[in-house]
Design a protein around this motif. Structure first.
Motif, PDB file in Angstrom:
ATOM      1  N   ASN A   1      -7.671   2.968   4.522  1.00 35.45           N
ATOM      2  CA  ASN A   1      -6.760   3.271   3.426  1.00 35.45           C
ATOM      3  C   ASN A   1      -7.577   3.567   2.172  1.00 35.45           C
TER       4      ASN A   1
ATOM      5  N   LEU B   1       0.836  -1.192   0.000  1.00 32.88           N
ATOM      6  CA  LEU B   1       0.000   0.000   0.000  1.00 32.88           C
ATOM      7  C   LEU B   1       0.875   1.247   0.000  1.00 32.88           C
TER       8      LEU B   1
ATOM      9  N   VAL C   1      -3.028   7.017   6.890  1.00 30.51           N
ATOM     10  CA  VAL C   1      -2.982   5.574   7.058  1.00 30.51           C
ATOM     11  C   VAL C   1      -1.568   5.074   6.816  1.00 30.51           C
TER      12      VAL C   1
END
Length: 225
Positions: free
Chosen positions: A185, A20, A26
Motif C-alpha cells: 500500500n 487505508l 491494493v
C-alpha cells in the motif's frame, strides 16, 4: 541475515491501523498483498504495538537506530521477508519442522553472543516483536536447508563456500519474491527488492545525490531475476 537497523514508535500503531484508502491495486484495509493474500493493517498494527511494548519493557537497554515513524515499514518488511522465505521453501519442496526452526533460532542467538532476554532485546532492536521470533527461526531454518541442498547435502563449513553459493540462493529467493507479485500500500511505501525492505515511496535513496566515497546503493524497485 537480518538487517541491523532498529526501530519502534509512538504514534506508529495508530498510523498502521488507520483506514487505508483504496488506492492502486491494493485492497482497502491491506498494508500489502503477497501471493494474493492480504497482510491487513490490523495485523501490522498489532505487531507494531507489540514491538513498542517490548521496547518500553526494555527500560532503556534497547538502542534504536531509525526514526520511530518508520516502525510500520520495518515490521511490514519482516512480514514480507517471512512470506518470501516460505515461498522459497514451497517452490523448492523444503520442509522445515518446528524443532529445526527452534534450533536455528538458538544457533542464531549463539552467533550474536546474546541469549535469553538479551536476544529478545536484540530482536526488538532489529524490528521484530517477541512473538515474531518463531517466524525468524523458520526463516533461518529455511535458509540453512537451502544452503545444505545447494552444497550437496551438507552445510557449508567455510565462509568462502557460503559466498560461492550465495548468488544462486539469492536468485532463487528473488524468483520466489517475484512470484508473489507483492503489492505494498503506497501509504507505507514500496518494496526494495535489494533488501526486501519497505521504503518510502519518495525515498531520498532514489533521488540524485552528490557522489560520495561510499554511496548508498539505489533501491531495486523491481525483481532482477
Amino acid at each position: 541475515m537480518p538487517r541491523t537497523s532498529v526501530f519502534v514508535l509512538t504514534a506508529a500503531a495508530a498510523a498502521a491501523t488507520c483506514a487505508l484508502s483504496a488506492c492502486g491495486p491494493v485492497q482497502m484495509g491491506a498494508a500489502a498483498i503477497s501471493g494474493g493474500d492480504r497482510i491487513t493493517a490490523t495485523t501490522l498494527g498489532d505487531q507494531v504495538t507489540s514491538l513498542e511494548n517490548a521496547y518500553k519493557a526494555g527500560k532503556g537497554k534497547i538502542q534504536l537506530q531509525f526514526p520511530q515513524s518508520e516502525a510500520p515499514q520495518e515490521v511490514l518488511s519482516w512480514l514480507l521477508r517471512f512470506d518470501i522465505r516460505d515461498e522459497l521453501a514451497a517452490r523448492n519442496h523444503l520442509v522445515v519442522s518446528t524443532g529445526e526452526s527452534q534450533r536455528a533460532l538458538s544457533q542464531l542467538a549463539k552467533q550474536t553472543g546474546r541469549t535469553g532476554p538479551a536476544f529478545v532485546q536484540l530482536a526488538v532492536a532489529n524490528g521484530l516483536a517477541p512473538d515474531m521470533l518463531p517466524d525468524l527461526g523458520r526463516y533461518e531454518a529455511i535458509q540453512n536447508e537451502e544452503f545444505t541442498r545447494l552444497n550437496g547435502g551438507t552445510m557449508p563449513k567455510t565462509q568462502a563456500r557460503v559466498q560461492a553459493l550465495s548468488p544462486e540462493f539469492a536468485r532463487r529467493e528473488c524468483v520466489a519474491a517475484k512470484s508473489l507479485d507483492i503489492q505494498v500500500n503506497p501509504q507505507f511505501g514500496q518494496l526494495d527488492y535489494g533488501t526486501y525492505s519497505v521504503i518510502a515511496a519518495n525515498s531520498p535513496l532514489s533521488a540524485p545525490t552528490v557522489p560520495a566515497p561510499s554511496p548508498t546503493p539505489k533501491p531495486q524497485l523491481k525483481p532482477t531475476c
